[in-house]
Design an enzyme around this catalytic site. Structure first.
Site, PDB file in Angstrom:
ATOM      1  N   GLY A 201       0.824  -1.210   0.000  1.00  0.00           N
ATOM      2  CA  GLY A 201       0.000   0.000   0.000  1.00  0.00           C
ATOM      3  C   GLY A 201       0.851   1.249   0.000  1.00  0.00           C
ATOM      4  O   GLY A 201       2.053   1.195  -0.222  1.00  0.00           O
ATOM      5  N   ASN A 202       0.206   2.385   0.225  1.00  0.00           N
ATOM      6  CA  ASN A 202       0.953   3.643   0.302  1.00  0.00           C
ATOM      7  C   ASN A 202       0.297   4.547   1.339  1.00  0.00           C
ATOM      8  O   ASN A 202      -0.739   4.205   1.903  1.00  0.00           O
ATOM      9  CB  ASN A 202       1.013   4.299  -1.079  1.00  0.00           C
ATOM     10  CG  ASN A 202      -0.371   4.616  -1.601  1.00  0.00           C
ATOM     11  OD1 ASN A 202      -1.045   5.500  -1.092  1.00  0.00           O
ATOM     12  ND2 ASN A 202      -0.811   3.869  -2.605  1.00  0.00           N
ATOM     13  N   ARG A 203       0.904   5.710   1.582  1.00  0.00           N
ATOM     14  CA  ARG A 203       0.476   6.542   2.708  1.00  0.00           C
ATOM     15  C   ARG A 203      -0.650   7.524   2.369  1.00  0.00           C
ATOM     16  O   ARG A 203      -0.991   8.360   3.195  1.00  0.00           O
ATOM     17  CB  ARG A 203       1.680   7.311   3.250  1.00  0.00           C
ATOM     18  CG  ARG A 203       2.645   6.410   4.019  1.00  0.00           C
ATOM     19  CD  ARG A 203       3.857   7.203   4.472  1.00  0.00           C
ATOM     20  NE  ARG A 203       3.497   8.354   5.263  1.00  0.00           N
ATOM     21  CZ  ARG A 203       4.269   9.443   5.405  1.00  0.00           C
ATOM     22  NH1 ARG A 203       5.425   9.517   4.782  1.00  0.00           N
ATOM     23  NH2 ARG A 203       3.867  10.452   6.146  1.00  0.00           N
ATOM     24  N   SER A 204      -1.220   7.439   1.194  1.00  0.00           N
ATOM     25  CA  SER A 204      -2.266   8.410   0.854  1.00  0.00           C
ATOM     26  C   SER A 204      -3.490   8.220   1.761  1.00  0.00           C
ATOM     27  O   SER A 204      -4.025   7.123   1.872  1.00  0.00           O
ATOM     28  CB  SER A 204      -2.670   8.227  -0.611  1.00  0.00           C
ATOM     29  OG  SER A 204      -3.736   9.096  -0.896  1.00  0.00           O
ATOM     30  N   ALA A 273      -3.674   7.554  -5.270  1.00  0.00           N
ATOM     31  CA  ALA A 273      -2.317   7.022  -5.422  1.00  0.00           C
ATOM     32  C   ALA A 273      -2.467   5.552  -5.790  1.00  0.00           C
ATOM     33  O   ALA A 273      -2.886   4.732  -4.975  1.00  0.00           O
ATOM     34  CB  ALA A 273      -1.553   7.176  -4.114  1.00  0.00           C
TER      35      ALA A 273
END
Ligand code: C5P
Length: 404
Positions: A201-204, A273
């Site tokens: 995943g990512n931090r968005s 994102a």
């Protein structure tokens, strides 16, 4: 803006604390005017601490400053939340036996009320008639919602959520330059599953995309918000009658949701994102240490969703891309942005600089908005809502007039 938040005596007063916080966070100067009865639910110290202004119910305090009319006169907006059946009746009759009554009689500012009462009281002919009278005088009404009421009852009468009241307040002052425009916005960050419990995943957080949706709706647009893994409290800011939320988890799901919604849209904004890669194989069972060795995850490239949308765009449709960059300097940011804008074929590219402590999960943002090749990028900074307003200004300038 100078906003008076009048609080009358209902249990929903506790939710108004959050409303005051939202207004203050958006930069407004808020004075709280509770009734005596309201103070039984939430006390003076809370209102004073949260609004950072003295709070009184009486017309006899601060007489030298003619407080009983001064608050109403100075207000740009008066919000009554919760508005009980009694306070609605009082407003209709124009009674002025406390600071609430005098403030409402003295104001020429827009008035927004958020009714809260039991379903029977809301349906009573007296309340119905009062509401119609107030509506006829130009009073704006938000809610009530249908839901759980005090004492375990349920039905119409529940005060709207603070985010919804906040959005209704914003909408009173927003330009309506997107009336009739259909927009689709993706927001949040995709999660690419590895096994049933893990993902890439990512931090968005989705905050910027949600702010874009709220701002577009406030300006009149009909919005489809494709939300990828956005938490409930962030998504709460998208509660608006003109926003439909569709959830998507992975890049594949987001692509399918966009393909479904985009053909109907005048404007498509890809603020999500999206993971560039996903694991080739998703294990049906949780990978454990007993599986043996250090696992290596083989990746395969995801489709570039925005590029696909550009390739199949409807005539006149405006497509906006986002890019999070970690450039060395301004020139690198500009060069990378121009290359990306060309590669993706988007009309506008919104670039924000990100880093360990910048851009993600925070309330504020700073962006460069790249449009026409020959024009320098517009720069916008501030709350994510303010940045959203700047993005829509740029879209508005790009959208051909026959689409509005
Ligand atoms: O190349 P980069 O990932 O920085 O591009 C970001 C833009 O492209 C965003 O608008 C994002 O939503 C979109 N994107 C996409 N599909 C991908 C990756 C990014 O639509 N697979």
């Amino acid at each position: 803006m100078n906003i008076v938040v009048a609080v009358t005596g209902g249990i929903a007063a506790y939710k108004t604390v959050h409303l005051v916080r939202l207004l203050i966070k958006a930069g407004h100067d808020v004075t709280v005017v509770p009734t005596e009865d309201a103070l039984r639910f939430v006390g003076t110290p809370t209102w004073e601490a949260i609004s950072r202004h003295p709070v009184t119910t009486s017309v006899h305090d601060d007489v030298a400053k003619v407080r009983h009319v001064a608050l109403g006169q100075a207000a740009d907006l008066v919000i009554v939340a919760p508005a009980t059946a009694n306070s609605i009746a009082k407003m209709t009759a124009g009674l002025a036996d406390d600071l609430f009554g005098t403030t409402l009689l003295a104001t020429e500012a827009p008035v927004l009320i958020a009714p809260a009462m039991h379903a029977e009281m809301w349906r009573h002919p007296a309340t119905r008639a009062n509401i119609e009278t107030l509506r006829g005088r130009g009073v704006h009404i938000v809610g009530p919602a249908d839901g759980e009421l005090a004492g375990g009852d349920s039905g119409p009468g529940r005060m709207s959520e603070p985010e919804e009241i906040f959005a209704a307040a914003q909408a009173l002052f927003a330009p309506r330059d997107f009336d009739g425009v259909r927009v689709v916005i993706s927001a949040g960050g995709t999660r690419e599953p590895i096994d049933p419990v893990r993902f890439l995943g990512n931090r968005s957080s989705g905050r910027q995309g949600v702010a874009l949706a709220a701002e577009a709706a406030a300006r009149g647009a009909a919005v489809v918000l494709i939300a990828a893994n956005i938490s409930g409290d962030v998504l709460a800011a998208a509660q608006h009658p003109s926003i439909r939320v569709v959830t998507a988890g992975s890049a594949d799901e987001l692509q399918a949701a966009m393909a479904d919604a985009a053909p109907e849209a005048d404007v498509v904004v890809m603020a999500a994102a999206v993971a560039d890669y996903r694991p080739v194989a998703v294990s049906d069972r949780k990978l454990t240490k007993e599986t043996g060795g250090i696992p290596s995850i083989e990746l395969v490239e995801n489709a570039d969703i925005v590029a696909g949308l550009v390739a199949s765009r409807a005539p006149g449709q405006v497509i906006v891309g986002f890019a999070a960059e970690t450039p060395e300097d301004e020139q690198e940011l500009i060069d990378r942005a121009r290359r990306k804008q060309q590669r993706k074929g988007v009309d506008l590219l919104v670039v924000n600089e990100v880093g360990w402590d910048r851009g993600f999960e925070s309330a504020d943002n700073a962006v460069h908005i790249f449009g026409d090749e020959g024009m320098p990028p517009a720069i916008a900074a501030g709350s994510k809502r303010e940045v959203a307003a700047a993005v829509w200004d740029a879209v508005r300038a790009t959208l051909s007039s026959d689409r509005i």
